[in-house]
Design an enzyme around this catalytic site. Structure first.
Site, PDB file in Angstrom:
ATOM      1  N   ASP A 106       0.865  -1.191   0.000  1.00 44.46           N
ATOM      2  CA  ASP A 106       0.000   0.000   0.000  1.00 44.46           C
ATOM      3  C   ASP A 106       0.903   1.243   0.000  1.00 44.46           C
ATOM      4  O   ASP A 106       2.089   1.163   0.335  1.00 44.46           O
ATOM      5  CB  ASP A 106      -0.910   0.032   1.244  1.00 44.46           C
ATOM      6  N   SER A 107       0.302   2.381  -0.338  1.00 44.17           N
ATOM      7  CA  SER A 107       1.063   3.634  -0.298  1.00 44.17           C
ATOM      8  C   SER A 107       1.490   3.974   1.137  1.00 44.17           C
ATOM      9  O   SER A 107       2.430   4.727   1.328  1.00 44.17           O
ATOM     10  CB  SER A 107       0.212   4.771  -0.856  1.00 44.17           C
ATOM     11  N   CYS A 129     -11.056   2.949  -0.564  1.00 41.21           N
ATOM     12  CA  CYS A 129      -9.673   3.332  -0.244  1.00 41.21           C
ATOM     13  C   CYS A 129      -9.357   2.601   1.049  1.00 41.21           C
ATOM     14  O   CYS A 129     -10.138   2.661   2.007  1.00 41.21           O
ATOM     15  CB  CYS A 129      -9.554   4.841  -0.046  1.00 41.21           C
ATOM     16  N   GLU A 172      -2.960   9.288   7.549  1.00 39.56           N
ATOM     17  CA  GLU A 172      -1.485   9.179   7.575  1.00 39.56           C
ATOM     18  C   GLU A 172      -0.899  10.025   8.709  1.00 39.56           C
ATOM     19  O   GLU A 172       0.112   9.679   9.284  1.00 39.56           O
ATOM     20  CB  GLU A 172      -0.884   9.612   6.234  1.00 39.56           C
ATOM     21  N   CYS A 226      -4.357  -1.486  -2.087  1.00 42.99           N
ATOM     22  CA  CYS A 226      -4.488  -0.056  -2.365  1.00 42.99           C
ATOM     23  C   CYS A 226      -5.355   0.085  -3.608  1.00 42.99           C
ATOM     24  O   CYS A 226      -5.038  -0.481  -4.659  1.00 42.99           O
ATOM     25  CB  CYS A 226      -3.095   0.508  -2.614  1.00 42.99           C
ATOM     26  N   HIS A 260      -7.437   3.158   3.358  1.00 42.26           N
ATOM     27  CA  HIS A 260      -7.267   3.993   4.554  1.00 42.26           C
ATOM     28  C   HIS A 260      -8.606   4.271   5.256  1.00 42.26           C
ATOM     29  O   HIS A 260      -8.625   4.601   6.436  1.00 42.26           O
ATOM     30  CB  HIS A 260      -6.662   5.351   4.183  1.00 42.26           C
TER      31      HIS A 260
HETATM   32  N1  DGL Z   1      -4.892   3.421   0.535  1.00 42.01           N
HETATM   33  C1  DGL Z   1      -4.857   3.761  -0.818  1.00 42.01           C
HETATM   34  C2  DGL Z   1      -6.104   3.422  -1.580  1.00 42.01           C
HETATM   35  O1  DGL Z   1      -6.720   2.440  -1.251  1.00 42.01           O
HETATM   36  C3  DGL Z   1      -4.157   4.976  -1.288  1.00 42.01           C
HETATM   37  C4  DGL Z   1      -4.313   6.221  -0.553  1.00 42.01           C
HETATM   38  C5  DGL Z   1      -3.349   7.264  -1.023  1.00 42.01           C
HETATM   39  O2  DGL Z   1      -2.146   7.022  -0.920  1.00 42.01           O
HETATM   40  O3  DGL Z   1      -3.807   8.299  -1.518  1.00 42.01           O
HETATM   41  O4  DGL Z   1      -6.460   4.091  -2.529  1.00 42.01           O
END
Ligand code: DGL
Length: 276
Positions: A9-10, A192, A158, A72, A194
């Site tokens: 993931d990012s 997402c 984050e 992600c 997150h």
């Molecule tokens: N968690 C990621 C997603 O599912 C990326 C979030 C990001 O880095 O902008 O899209």
């Protein structure tokens, strides 16, 4: 030699997927990579997300992982297809695999929705790619989809600011915008990885009767199913019940933050790596 399943993931968001995968497949080993130094990905261009994701996936391959999960949505939307169709076939081991999160999520959303009106929340990149609309139209053409980009949500996670009035402000703003466009939505895809970390705030402002579902469980189910159908891949995964963590940011910061996402009882020792 057998090796762990790679999870990418990012940043921290993929931990919400990792957690459910590990619950459902506890015997396997996992290697998690968070590109925290370059997060968020959601506001970056197609080319940049593809290049970053490719480097990360090949770095997990170089550490032995035969299978990598893109935990992600942004990376799944912008890089998965090219990785699968172009990069893997011409790599030094074309039998390795990369799987994403969008397909399993779309299948779960259809089974949960009664009104067949679905809302998708995601990063700017995921929403602009229209990946959810396209996948839903392909598999379930009767479904009506409305999407909303929430660019502030990933930075809130984050930066561990989810419990603040600022988080509530931005959660409310985007939920209001989405539901003002379609009041019949009964199922909300948190597109997402997150976003489940903001679930307490999301539930607070969700209209009654709407189901907001995180992706972890359906991705875990789909991976379990994949491994049962692909014994040649399952046989390459190491079994020890271990999880290791890599981050492109500070290892101490990751270890500390990951505890808040996975639970205080977790002993996490992340290692810092550079992705080039
Ligand atoms: N968690 C990621 C997603 O599912 C990326 C979030 C990001 O880095 O902008 O899209």
């Amino acid at each position: 030699m057998n090796a762990p399943i790679g999870i990418f993931d990012s940043g921290y968001g993929g931990l919400t997927i990792f957690q459910k995968i590990r619950e459902s497949l506890p015997a396997y080993d996992f290697l998690y990579l968070g590109d925290n130094a370059r997060a968020p990905y959601g506001t970056r261009s197609f080319e940049v997300v593809y290049e970053f994701t490719k480097t990360a996936v090949f770095s997990l391959f170089a550490r032995g992982c035969p299978l990598v999960i893109l935990a992600c949505n942004t990376a799944s939307a912008k890089a998965l297809r090219t990785l699968q169709q172009e990069d893997l076939p011409k790599s030094d081991d074309p039998t390795r695999r990369v799987l994403g999160v969008i397909r399993p999520t779309v299948e779960a959303a259809d089974s949960l929705s009664r009104t067949k009106h679905i809302g998708v929340l995601g990063t700017e990149g995921t929403v602009a790619s229209r990946s959810y609309e396209l996948e839903l139209a392909k598999l379930f053409p009767q479904i009506r989809v409305v999407s909303e980009a929430c660019p502030m949500w990933v930075p809130l996670v984050e930066n561990r600011e989810t419990g603040t009035p600022a988080a509530e402000f931005f959660v409310k703003r985007h939920l209001n915008a989405l539901f003002s466009r379609d009041e019949k939505i009964d199922t909300l895809i948190l597109g997402c990885t997150h976003y489940p970390i903001l679930l307490p705030q999301i539930r607070k402002f969700l209209p009654p009767g709407v189901n907001a579902f995180p992706q972890g469980e359906c991705v875990a189910r789909s991976l379990k199913n994949y491994l049962s159908r692909h014994p040649e891949m399952e046989g390459r995964i190491s079994r020890g019940g271990n999880a290791n963590f890599l981050t492109t940011e500070s290892a101490e910061r990751f270890s500390l933050a990951a505890k808040t996402f996975l639970g205080e009882h977790e002993a996490i020792f992340a290692e810092h790596i550079e992705l080039k």
